[in-house]
Scaffold this motif. Structure first.
Motif, short mmCIF file in Angstrom:
data_model
loop_
_atom_site.label_atom_id
_atom_site.label_comp_id
_atom_site.label_asym_id
_atom_site.label_seq_id
_atom_site.Cartn_x
_atom_site.Cartn_y
_atom_site.Cartn_z
N ILE A 52 9.51 -17.17 7.70
CA ILE A 52 10.54 -16.16 7.47
C ILE A 52 11.89 -16.87 7.42
O ILE A 52 12.33 -17.46 8.42
N PHE A 53 12.54 -16.84 6.28
CA PHE A 53 13.77 -17.62 6.09
C PHE A 53 15.03 -16.91 6.58
O PHE A 53 15.90 -17.52 7.20
N PRO A 55 17.65 -14.27 8.54
CA PRO A 55 17.80 -13.66 9.86
C PRO A 55 17.58 -12.14 9.87
O PRO A 55 17.19 -11.59 10.89
N VAL A 56 17.83 -11.47 8.73
CA VAL A 56 17.64 -10.02 8.66
C VAL A 56 16.18 -9.68 8.92
O VAL A 56 15.86 -8.79 9.73
N SER A 57 15.29 -10.36 8.24
CA SER A 57 13.85 -10.11 8.40
C SER A 57 13.35 -10.57 9.76
O SER A 57 12.49 -9.92 10.38
N ILE A 58 13.87 -11.69 10.26
CA ILE A 58 13.49 -12.17 11.59
C ILE A 58 13.83 -11.11 12.64
O ILE A 58 13.01 -10.76 13.49
N ALA A 59 15.07 -10.59 12.56
CA ALA A 59 15.51 -9.59 13.53
C ALA A 59 14.67 -8.32 13.43
O ALA A 59 14.29 -7.72 14.44
N LYS A 60 14.35 -7.92 12.21
CA LYS A 60 13.56 -6.70 12.01
C LYS A 60 12.17 -6.85 12.60
O LYS A 60 11.67 -5.94 13.29
N LEU A 123 14.01 -20.39 17.67
CA LEU A 123 14.34 -19.52 16.54
C LEU A 123 15.06 -20.34 15.48
O LEU A 123 16.17 -20.83 15.70
N THR A 124 14.42 -20.50 14.32
CA THR A 124 14.98 -21.33 13.25
C THR A 124 15.44 -20.47 12.09
O THR A 124 14.65 -19.75 11.48
N LEU A 125 16.74 -20.54 11.77
CA LEU A 125 17.33 -19.78 10.68
C LEU A 125 17.32 -20.63 9.42
O LEU A 125 17.77 -21.78 9.43
N VAL A 140 13.72 -7.88 1.81
CA VAL A 140 12.32 -8.29 1.98
C VAL A 140 12.26 -9.67 2.61
O VAL A 140 13.17 -10.49 2.44
N ALA A 141 11.20 -9.92 3.35
CA ALA A 141 10.98 -11.25 3.91
C ALA A 141 10.39 -12.19 2.86
O ALA A 141 10.61 -13.39 2.89
#
Length: 333
Positions: A52-53, A55-60, A123-125, A140-141
């Motif tokens: 997952i690249f 941060p929006v999708s990671i947080a979701k 956690l890698t952004l 979308v992720a």
């Protein structure tokens, strides 16, 4: 005379120990580092949602896991008889929507349980550039190789990213007050976004990571990005695509990570395990029925039995004991 800028990161305020429980989430770099931690016998859940690249999708996804929410029913997509979900990586797939739903829910439950028990979250952004599904208006992720016309690509606004990650970290801290978060920015360059835009993207992520560590004493930053860009500033440390760090670079960065993040007991164990791993991979030159190889296996069994008092090596011990029994039987014939 020095021919490169060697960079040794400062010791992190919280050290990973042999018994620490770890979760990694994020880009492919998180998975690479997670696999190295797993190879050194640490307890780890490695990138359970796939790569997952943004941060929006990671947080979701992490919020979805911690709040016990199920995947959005409107985000499933079918391509060539295979089912995917826009909030997850394409490594999570199935041949039916029901099968995929079961798999995704299991992944969310597993992640929630691991986060609540974990000592560390790595956690890698990867990128501040996102793809928005035009029909639903949601990020979308992964596009799952669907037609490009279905998506809008843009650079996510820094304030919105900061807010998303701040909310996520508050949720994490509430779910597990003892959790320590180690932030990294992936050194993988997204050249398809153009190098200028990639640099803007990485800069946004780096600024946010810095701010989060300043505001929260339970969050630290490990400079993997800086190690790749400034210390290993040479294309011999890249794969053939000239984008991804190669195994030599990963080994170097992991070594720096161990120096910075591991406590003395774990560093000592990793050094010993490195030698044992080489022994486990050893194959006899002249067959497995000679006395020298038998003595080698006996010594290896003794070393593993000593380590078994500190860490679970039951799989390796059983495998070596099997080789030893086979060797003894051959010698007896």
């Amino acid at each position: 005379m020095q021919f490169h800028t060697e960079f040794s990161p400062e010791a992190l305020p919280y050290r990973i120990g042999l018994k620490s429980q770890i979760v990694t989430i994020g880009s492919c770099f998180a998975e690479v580092m997670g696999q190295r931690l797993a190879n050194n016998k640490l307890t780890i859940l490695n990138n359970p949602f796939g790569t997952i690249f943004n941060p929006v999708s990671i947080a979701k996804l992490l919020a979805m896991a911690l709040y016990g929410n199920t995947p959005d029913e409107n985000r499933y997509v079918e391509r060539d008889g295979v089912w995917f979900h826009y909030d997850f990586h394409s490594s999570l797939w199935a041949t039916s929507q029901d099968e995929l739903r079961t798999k995704l829910v299991a992944s969310l439950v597993q992640t929630s349980e691991a986060i609540r028990k974990a000592d560390f979250l790595l956690l890698t952004l990867g990128s501040a550039i996102v793809y928005r599904h035009i029909e639903t208006g949601k990020v979308v992720a992964n596009c799952h190789k669907m037609p490009g016309a279905l998506f809008e690509k843009y650079l996510y606004q820094i304030d919105h990213l900061r807010d998303d990650l701040t909310r996520l970290l508050k949720t994490l801290h509430k779910a597990n007050p003892k959790l320590k978060v180690l932030l990294t920015v992936s050194p993988v360059r997204h050249t398809r976004d153009t190098l200028p835009l990639n640099n803007v993207s990485k800069s946004i992520l780096r600024v946010i990571a810095h701010e989060l560590t300043v505001w929260n004493d339970w969050i630290a930053y490990f400079p993997a990005y800086e190690l790749m860009m400034d210390d290993l500033r040479d294309y011999r440390f890249y794969e053939a695509d000239l984008i991804h760090p190669n195994p030599q670079a990963h080994d170097y960065i992991f070594g720096k990570f161990a120096e910075s993040a591991f406590d003395p007991e774990l560093r000592d164990f990793v050094a010993k395990w490195s030698q044992i791993s080489k022994s486990l991979a050893h194959q006899p030159l002249y067959g497995d029925n000679n006395l020298n190889y038998q003595q080698f296996l006996l010594k290896l069994v003794a070393e593993l039995e000593t380590l078994s008092k500190r860490i679970n090596v039951s799989t390796e011990l059983a495998e070596v004991q099997g080789r030893l029994e086979k060797c003894i039987m051959h010698h007896a014939e």
